[in-house]
Motif scaffolding. Sequence first.
Motif, PDB file in Angstrom:
ATOM      1  N   MET A 107       0.767  -0.922  -0.090  1.00 30.87           N
ATOM      2  CA  MET A 107      -0.117  -0.268   0.275  1.00 30.87           C
ATOM      3  C   MET A 107       1.011   1.424   0.064  1.00 30.87           C
ATOM      4  O   MET A 107       1.851   1.673   0.901  1.00 30.87           O
ATOM      5  CB  MET A 107      -0.972   0.071   1.117  1.00 30.87           C
ATOM      6  N   ASN A 108       0.614   2.309  -1.241  1.00 34.90           N
ATOM      7  CA  ASN A 108       1.131   3.077  -0.998  1.00 34.90           C
ATOM      8  C   ASN A 108       0.885   4.219   0.146  1.00 34.90           C
ATOM      9  O   ASN A 108      -0.309   5.289  -0.274  1.00 34.90           O
ATOM     10  CB  ASN A 108       1.122   4.251  -2.400  1.00 34.90           C
ATOM     11  N   GLU A 109       1.436   4.119   0.830  1.00 35.61           N
ATOM     12  CA  GLU A 109       1.284   5.782   1.777  1.00 35.61           C
ATOM     13  C   GLU A 109       1.650   6.862   1.635  1.00 35.61           C
ATOM     14  O   GLU A 109       0.819   8.339   1.959  1.00 35.61           O
ATOM     15  CB  GLU A 109       1.672   5.586   3.466  1.00 35.61           C
ATOM     16  N   GLY A 110       2.641   7.208   0.107  1.00 34.84           N
ATOM     17  CA  GLY A 110       3.134   8.694   0.078  1.00 34.84           C
ATOM     18  C   GLY A 110       1.648   9.489  -0.233  1.00 34.84           C
ATOM     19  O   GLY A 110       2.089  10.732   0.295  1.00 34.84           O
ATOM     20  N   ASN A 111       0.635   9.417  -0.642  1.00 31.94           N
ATOM     21  CA  ASN A 111      -0.346  10.041  -1.402  1.00 31.94           C
ATOM     22  C   ASN A 111      -1.204  10.776   0.327  1.00 31.94           C
ATOM     23  O   ASN A 111      -1.528  12.155   0.012  1.00 31.94           O
ATOM     24  CB  ASN A 111      -1.373   9.863  -2.076  1.00 31.94           C
ATOM     25  N   ILE A 112      -1.934   9.621   1.757  1.00 32.82           N
ATOM     26  CA  ILE A 112      -2.137  10.119   2.331  1.00 32.82           C
ATOM     27  C   ILE A 112      -0.724  11.440   3.406  1.00 32.82           C
ATOM     28  O   ILE A 112      -1.472  12.180   3.721  1.00 32.82           O
ATOM     29  CB  ILE A 112      -2.348   9.089   3.030  1.00 32.82           C
ATOM     30  N   SER A 113       0.513  10.568   2.889  1.00 29.34           N
ATOM     31  CA  SER A 113       0.623  11.647   3.620  1.00 29.34           C
ATOM     32  C   SER A 113       1.053  13.077   3.253  1.00 29.34           C
ATOM     33  O   SER A 113       0.970  14.031   3.789  1.00 29.34           O
ATOM     34  CB  SER A 113       2.552  11.087   3.984  1.00 29.34           C
ATOM     35  N   LYS A 114       1.353  13.416   1.838  1.00 27.62           N
ATOM     36  CA  LYS A 114       1.073  14.597   1.524  1.00 27.62           C
ATOM     37  C   LYS A 114      -0.183  15.321   1.367  1.00 27.62           C
ATOM     38  O   LYS A 114       0.291  16.776   1.635  1.00 27.62           O
ATOM     39  CB  LYS A 114       1.382  14.559  -0.686  1.00 27.62           C
ATOM     40  N   LEU A 115      -0.973  14.781   1.769  1.00 30.77           N
ATOM     41  CA  LEU A 115      -2.313  15.088   1.924  1.00 30.77           C
ATOM     42  C   LEU A 115      -1.879  15.843   3.495  1.00 30.77           C
ATOM     43  O   LEU A 115      -2.604  16.679   3.729  1.00 30.77           O
ATOM     44  CB  LEU A 115      -3.564  14.052   1.526  1.00 30.77           C
ATOM     45  N   ARG A 116      -2.063  14.738   4.468  1.00 30.12           N
ATOM     46  CA  ARG A 116      -2.072  15.768   5.818  1.00 30.12           C
ATOM     47  C   ARG A 116      -0.893  16.719   6.058  1.00 30.12           C
ATOM     48  O   ARG A 116      -1.021  17.657   6.337  1.00 30.12           O
ATOM     49  CB  ARG A 116      -1.258  14.196   6.738  1.00 30.12           C
TER      50      ARG A 116
END
Length: 125
Positions: free
Chosen positions: A1-10
């Motif tokens: 699972m790619n958490e990169g986009n979630i981190s960017k949104l946060r």
Amino acid sequence: MNEGNISKLRELSKKLAPLIESHAERLAKLTTEMAALEKEGLIYASSTLRDGKYFYLVYPSKKMEKRKREYVGTDPEKIANALAGIARARQYEILKAEHQQRDAFLADRHRTLSYLLDELGRGNR
């Protein structure tokens, strides 16, 4: 699972509140400055000298009436007060325009953020 986009949104969402507060502070400052100018008195008129020494205020015409002229006199203090009132009115209009522009800008950003929140909500179903 790619958490990169979630981190960017946060990370982006953390930057949002301080930006909103910055705009809120500027709007409050503009409102305060405008109120102070109003309290001191605004004069919406132009000035003219008759015979090189008699100072008059000339107000814009209203509803096709003749322009109102107000005699101020030759007293330097009264002339300075009248000129200061004219300058305050001009400054007030500058601040008012900035306030209106910022308010319109924020209304547009509100629509954008509302749309974004709706889209994020749909993706969570």
